[in-house]
Write an enzyme that holds these catalytic residues in place. Structure first.
Site, mmCIF file in Angstrom:
data_model
loop_
_atom_site.group_PDB
_atom_site.id
_atom_site.type_symbol
_atom_site.label_atom_id
_atom_site.label_comp_id
_atom_site.label_asym_id
_atom_site.label_seq_id
_atom_site.Cartn_x
_atom_site.Cartn_y
_atom_site.Cartn_z
ATOM 1 N N LEU A 174 0.824 -1.219 0.000
ATOM 2 C CA LEU A 174 0.000 0.000 0.000
ATOM 3 C C LEU A 174 0.855 1.265 0.000
ATOM 4 O O LEU A 174 0.580 2.223 0.711
ATOM 5 C CB LEU A 174 -0.963 -0.020 1.202
ATOM 6 C CG LEU A 174 -1.976 -1.165 1.194
ATOM 7 C CD1 LEU A 174 -2.848 -1.110 2.440
ATOM 8 C CD2 LEU A 174 -2.851 -1.121 -0.061
ATOM 9 N N VAL B 52 2.042 4.513 -2.303
ATOM 10 C CA VAL B 52 1.080 5.439 -2.900
ATOM 11 C C VAL B 52 0.434 4.875 -4.179
ATOM 12 O O VAL B 52 -0.775 5.044 -4.399
ATOM 13 C CB VAL B 52 1.721 6.835 -3.093
ATOM 14 C CG1 VAL B 52 2.845 6.791 -4.076
ATOM 15 C CG2 VAL B 52 0.684 7.862 -3.491
ATOM 16 N N GLY C 166 -0.114 1.588 -4.985
ATOM 17 C CA GLY C 166 -1.044 0.522 -4.612
ATOM 18 C C GLY C 166 -2.305 1.103 -3.994
ATOM 19 O O GLY C 166 -3.426 0.707 -4.348
ATOM 20 N N VAL D 58 4.571 -3.901 -5.500
ATOM 21 C CA VAL D 58 5.738 -3.837 -4.611
ATOM 22 C C VAL D 58 6.965 -3.603 -5.494
ATOM 23 O O VAL D 58 6.893 -3.796 -6.713
ATOM 24 C CB VAL D 58 5.898 -5.152 -3.802
ATOM 25 C CG1 VAL D 58 4.693 -5.381 -2.897
ATOM 26 C CG2 VAL D 58 6.104 -6.362 -4.714
ATOM 27 N N ALA E 110 10.147 -4.026 -7.802
ATOM 28 C CA ALA E 110 10.539 -5.155 -8.655
ATOM 29 C C ALA E 110 11.685 -5.926 -7.997
ATOM 30 O O ALA E 110 12.422 -5.393 -7.170
ATOM 31 C CB ALA E 110 10.964 -4.630 -10.014
ATOM 32 N N ASN F 243 7.011 -2.782 -12.052
ATOM 33 C CA ASN F 243 7.888 -2.767 -13.235
ATOM 34 C C ASN F 243 8.876 -3.925 -13.171
ATOM 35 O O ASN F 243 10.082 -3.727 -13.094
ATOM 36 C CB ASN F 243 8.662 -1.446 -13.294
ATOM 37 C CG ASN F 243 7.829 -0.340 -13.918
ATOM 38 O OD1 ASN F 243 6.942 -0.592 -14.733
ATOM 39 N ND2 ASN F 243 8.116 0.900 -13.530
ATOM 40 N N SER G 171 0.944 2.382 -16.061
ATOM 41 C CA SER G 171 1.646 3.652 -16.263
ATOM 42 C C SER G 171 0.739 4.832 -15.951
ATOM 43 O O SER G 171 -0.459 4.797 -16.200
ATOM 44 C CB SER G 171 2.132 3.778 -17.708
ATOM 45 O OG SER G 171 2.750 5.037 -17.862
ATOM 46 N N LYS H 56 5.419 -2.675 -21.180
ATOM 47 C CA LYS H 56 5.668 -1.581 -20.235
ATOM 48 C C LYS H 56 7.150 -1.189 -20.243
ATOM 49 O O LYS H 56 7.490 -0.007 -20.141
ATOM 50 C CB LYS H 56 5.227 -1.975 -18.815
ATOM 51 C CG LYS H 56 5.513 -0.907 -17.755
ATOM 52 C CD LYS H 56 4.781 0.383 -18.072
ATOM 53 C CE LYS H 56 4.908 1.542 -17.137
ATOM 54 N NZ LYS H 56 5.940 1.697 -16.180
ATOM 55 N N HIS I 262 7.646 0.905 -23.219
ATOM 56 C CA HIS I 262 7.017 2.206 -22.915
ATOM 57 C C HIS I 262 8.015 3.082 -22.166
ATOM 58 O O HIS I 262 8.219 4.255 -22.489
ATOM 59 C CB HIS I 262 5.756 1.975 -22.072
ATOM 60 C CG HIS I 262 5.215 3.199 -21.403
ATOM 61 N ND1 HIS I 262 5.796 3.754 -20.276
ATOM 62 C CD2 HIS I 262 4.166 4.003 -21.702
ATOM 63 C CE1 HIS I 262 5.131 4.827 -19.919
ATOM 64 N NE2 HIS I 262 4.132 5.009 -20.770
ATOM 65 N N ASN I 263 8.662 2.507 -21.172
ATOM 66 C CA ASN I 263 9.604 3.297 -20.377
ATOM 67 C C ASN I 263 10.854 3.671 -21.175
ATOM 68 O O ASN I 263 11.406 4.752 -20.971
ATOM 69 C CB ASN I 263 9.997 2.533 -19.113
ATOM 70 C CG ASN I 263 8.917 2.620 -18.050
ATOM 71 O OD1 ASN I 263 7.744 2.801 -18.368
ATOM 72 N ND2 ASN I 263 9.292 2.493 -16.804
ATOM 73 N N GLU J 154 9.861 6.563 -22.991
ATOM 74 C CA GLU J 154 9.775 7.642 -21.984
ATOM 75 C C GLU J 154 11.168 8.254 -21.741
ATOM 76 O O GLU J 154 11.320 9.485 -21.731
ATOM 77 C CB GLU J 154 9.202 7.029 -20.699
ATOM 78 C CG GLU J 154 9.185 7.892 -19.468
ATOM 79 C CD GLU J 154 8.698 7.085 -18.236
ATOM 80 O OE1 GLU J 154 7.588 6.517 -18.288
ATOM 81 O OE2 GLU J 154 9.433 7.018 -17.228
ATOM 82 N N ARG K 4 21.909 9.815 -19.043
ATOM 83 C CA ARG K 4 21.612 9.783 -17.597
ATOM 84 C C ARG K 4 22.853 9.286 -16.864
ATOM 85 O O ARG K 4 23.189 9.791 -15.784
ATOM 86 C CB ARG K 4 20.438 8.849 -17.294
ATOM 87 C CG ARG K 4 19.095 9.441 -17.622
ATOM 88 C CD ARG K 4 17.989 8.687 -16.878
ATOM 89 N NE ARG K 4 16.687 8.996 -17.436
ATOM 90 C CZ ARG K 4 15.534 8.633 -16.901
ATOM 91 N NH1 ARG K 4 15.512 7.927 -15.785
ATOM 92 N NH2 ARG K 4 14.395 8.954 -17.471
HETATM 93 C C1 6PG Z 1 5.110 5.182 -15.540
HETATM 94 C C2 6PG Z 1 6.536 5.409 -15.170
HETATM 95 C C3 6PG Z 1 6.858 4.703 -13.880
HETATM 96 C C4 6PG Z 1 8.121 5.180 -13.208
HETATM 97 C C5 6PG Z 1 9.349 5.019 -14.031
HETATM 98 C C6 6PG Z 1 10.505 5.854 -13.536
HETATM 99 O O1 6PG Z 1 4.891 4.706 -16.643
HETATM 100 O O2 6PG Z 1 4.224 5.508 -14.757
HETATM 101 O O3 6PG Z 1 7.362 4.929 -16.169
HETATM 102 O O4 6PG Z 1 6.836 3.344 -14.142
HETATM 103 O O5 6PG Z 1 7.977 6.499 -12.819
HETATM 104 O O6 6PG Z 1 9.697 3.689 -13.974
HETATM 105 O O7 6PG Z 1 11.620 5.287 -14.060
HETATM 106 P P1 6PG Z 1 13.085 5.758 -13.738
HETATM 107 O O8 6PG Z 1 13.187 5.857 -12.235
HETATM 108 O O9 6PG Z 1 13.927 4.662 -14.272
HETATM 109 O O10 6PG Z 1 13.248 7.067 -14.411
#
Ligand code: 6PG
Length: 463
Positions: A4, A6, A8, A68, A70, A96, A122, A176, A179-180, A183, A281
Site C-alpha cells: 500500500l 502510494v 497501490g 511492490v 521489482a 515494473n 503507467s 511496459k 514504454h519506459n 519515456e 543519464r
Molecule cells: C510510468 C513510469 C513509472 C516510473 C518510471 C521511472 O509509466 O508511470 O514509467 O513506471 O515512474 O519507472 O523510471 P526511472 O526511475 O527509471 O526514471
C-alpha cells in the site's frame, strides 16, 4: 492489493470508486489506516495486516494484485501467498518487473495451478488514482476475470478504455518496459531542447514556460511537454529561486530504460535514441569529472545564427521529428520482440492504450493508431505514408537545429541519434559493404555479393 505504497493505495481507491469492494494488505498498520481514511464515502475499502485475513475476505477465484518494488520483493510475496492460495486464484504483478522474471513466475505459478499476470501500469500516482494506462499480459484464461475491473479503472480516450490484453507470457511487462524506454528517449530530447533554449538562447523560466506552453498547445501536445511547461513556474520553498534551478543535474534511473536497450541489443534491434538517453543519464552522474572537464574545455561562444523566434520554431519541429523517431524505435522493437519471443503482441492495441493515462501519451499516438489500423503488421511506423509526410516536413529543421547546436557546443546526442537513425534507415545502400570487406580481410569472415548468391572470401593483402 498487496503493498500500500502510494501507487497501490491509489489504484485500490480507484477500484473502490468504481464500485468494487476492495481489500488492501500491508504489514504496516499506518498504511492500512491511511488507506481506509482516504476512501471516498460510500465505498467499501478494508485494510488488513495479515494475509490470512485478506484471503478470508476475497471471493474465489481470488484476484490478488501486488504493487511492490521489482525483484526479490515480488518473489517474497509469491512465497508468502503460496500456502494460502487455492487452485484457479489469480495473482497480478502490477510493478515494473523484468520480463524474464515474469516469464519464470508465470511458469512456476502455472505448474502449481495458479494464474499469474504480469501487468504494466503507467501514469504515476495521479494516473493510478484517476485512470492509468494498463498493460496486462500472460494468462489468457485469467484475463476475463480481471478485464471488467481494469476497464473500469483505466483512463478513457473517446470512451475507449486504455487497457488491452498485450500478449502471451510476459508480454505485459515487455510492453511496459518498452514504454519506459520511449519515456527515457522523450525526456532526454525535451531536456536537450531546454538546454538549447536556456543556455543557448538565454531564456529565463518564464520565457521557457511560454515556449513549452505554445508547443503543448500545438502538435507537440503530450503529457511530458505539458509537465515540462509547468515545472518552469514552480518556486522553491527554501529559497526565492525557481525550483528547477535548485535541482542537482544528476539523473536517477530504476532500470527499465536500460533493460529496453539491453534487450534490444540482444535481439538485434536498433534503438539508438533510447540507448543515448540511458547513456546521458549515466554521464550526468559523473558530476565531479564534468566539473573538472568544464574548466579545461570551454564552451564555444557562437551565437544562434538565426532570430530567436525562428530558432524556437526550428527547435519545436526538431522535437516533433525526434519524438516520432523515438516511438518508431520502441514500436519496431516491440514488433520484432513479439515474433522472436513468441508473445503475439497486438501492436494496434498497444498504441490504442498508450493514447491516454500513460507517461508517453501524446496526440501522436492517434496518428500511430491509424497507421496500425491500416496495417496491423507494420514493421516500422516510418514506412506509413502519413507519418512519412510528417517527418518530411520537419527533417530540414532538425538538421538546422543540430548544426546550430554543434556550432554553439551544446550536446544534443539524442536529437543527433534520431537524425542518424532516420538517415541510415532511409539509405538503400549503407557503407556496410566496407565493414564486410574489412572483416573478410582480417578474419576471413566472408561476405555476400550484390550480383550472385553465395558466400565468398578473398585474399585481400596486396601482393
Ligand atoms: C510510468 C513510469 C513509472 C516510473 C518510471 C521511472 O509509466 O508511470 O514509467 O513506471 O515512474 O519507472 O523510471 P526511472 O526511475 O527509471 O526514471
Amino acid at each position: 492489493m498487496i503493498g500500500l505504497g502510494v501507487m497501490g493505495r491509489n489504484l485500490l481507491l480507484n477500484m473502490a470508486d468504481h464500485g468494487f469492494a476492495v481489500v488492501g494488505f500491508d504489514k504496516d498498520a499506518q498504511k492500512t489506516g491511511t488507506l481506509e481514511s482516504s476512501a471516498s464515502p460510500g465505498t467499501t475499502v478494508k485494510g488488513v495486516n495479515t494475509l490470512a485475513e485478506m484471503i478470508q475476505l476475497l471471493e474465489t477465484p481470488r484476484r490478488i494484485m501486488m504493487l511492490v518494488p521489482a525483484g526479490q520483493p515480488v518473489d517474497d510475496v509469491i512465497h508468502d501467498l503460496l500456502p494460502v492460495l487455492e487452485k484457479g486464484d489469480i495473482v497480478i504483478d502490477g510493478g515494473n518487473s523484468h520480463y524474464t522474471d515474469t516469464l519464470r513466475r508465470v511458469k512456476f505459478m502455472q505448474e502449481k495451478g495458479f494464474h499469474f499476470v504480469g501487468m504494466g501500469v503507467s501514469g504515476g500516482e495521479k494516473g493510478a488514482r484517476n485512470g492509468p494506462s494498463i498493460m496486462p499480459g500472460g494468462d489468457l484464461e485469467a484475463y476475463p476475470h480481471i478485464k471488467p475491473m481494469l476497464e473500469a479503472v483505466s483512463a478513457k480516450v473517446n470512451g475507449v478504455p486504455c487497457v488491452a490484453y498485450c500478449g502471451k507470457d510476459a508480454a505485459g511487462h515487455y510492453v511496459k518496459m518498452v514504454h519506459n524506454g520511449i519515456e527515457y528517449a522523450i525526456m532526454q530530447l525535451i531536456s536537450e531542447t531546454y538546454d538549447l533554449l536556456h543556455r543557448g538562447l538565454g531564456l529565463d523560466n518564464e520565457e521557457l514556460y511560454k515556449v513549452y506552453k505554445n508547443w503543448n498547445d500545438g502538435e507537440l501536445s503530450s503529457f511530458l511537454v505539458e509537465i515540462t511547461r509547468d515545472i518552469f513556474l514552480k518556486k522553491d520553498d527554501k529559497t526565492s529561486n525557481y525550483l528547477v534551478d535548485m535541482i542537482l543535474d544528476k539523473a536517477g534511473a530504476k532500470g527499465t530504460g536500460k533493460w529496453t536497450s539491453q534487450d534490444a541489443m540482444d535481439l538485434g534491434i536498433p534503438v539508438p535514441t533510447i540507448d543515448t538517453a540511458v547513456n546521458l543519464r549515466e554521464l550526468s552522474a559523473y558530476k565531479d569529472e564534468r566539473t573538472q572537464a568544464s574548466a579545461i574545455y570551454k564552451t564555444p561562444t557562437a551565437d544562434v545564427p538565426v532570430p530567436k523566434e525562428v530558432f524556437i520554431q526550428q527547435l519545436g519541429d526538431a522535437l516533433f521529428f525526434a519524438m516520432i523517431i523515438s516511438y518508431a524505435q520502441g514500436l519496431a522493437q516491440l514488433a520484432v520482440a513479439s515474433k522472436e519471443l513468441n508473445m503475439e503482441i497486438p501492436m494496434h492495441d498497444v498504441v490504442k492504450i498508450w493514447r491516454g493515462g500513460c507517461i508517453i501519451r501524446s496526440t501522436l499516438l492517434e496518428t500511430f493508431f491509424k497507421a496500425y489500423e491500416k496495417n496491423p503488421q507494420l514493421s516500422n511506423i516510418l514506412l506509413d505514408g502519413e507519418i512519412a509526410q510528417l517527418l518530411q516536413a520537419k527533417k530540414q529543421n532538425t538538421r538546422n537545429v543540430i548544426i546550430h547546436a554543434i556550432h554553439m557546443g551544446y550536446p544534443v546526442a539524442a536529437l543527433m541519434s534520431t537524425l542518424s537513425y532516420f538517415d541510415a534507415y532511409r539509405s538503400e545502400r549503407m557503407p556496410t559493404n566496407l565493414i564486410q570487406a574489412q572483416r573478410d580481410y582480417f578474419g576471413a569472415h566472408t561476405y555476400q555479393r550484390i550480383d550472385e548468391p553465395g558466400t565468398f572470401h578473398s585474399e585481400w593483402e596486396p601482393k
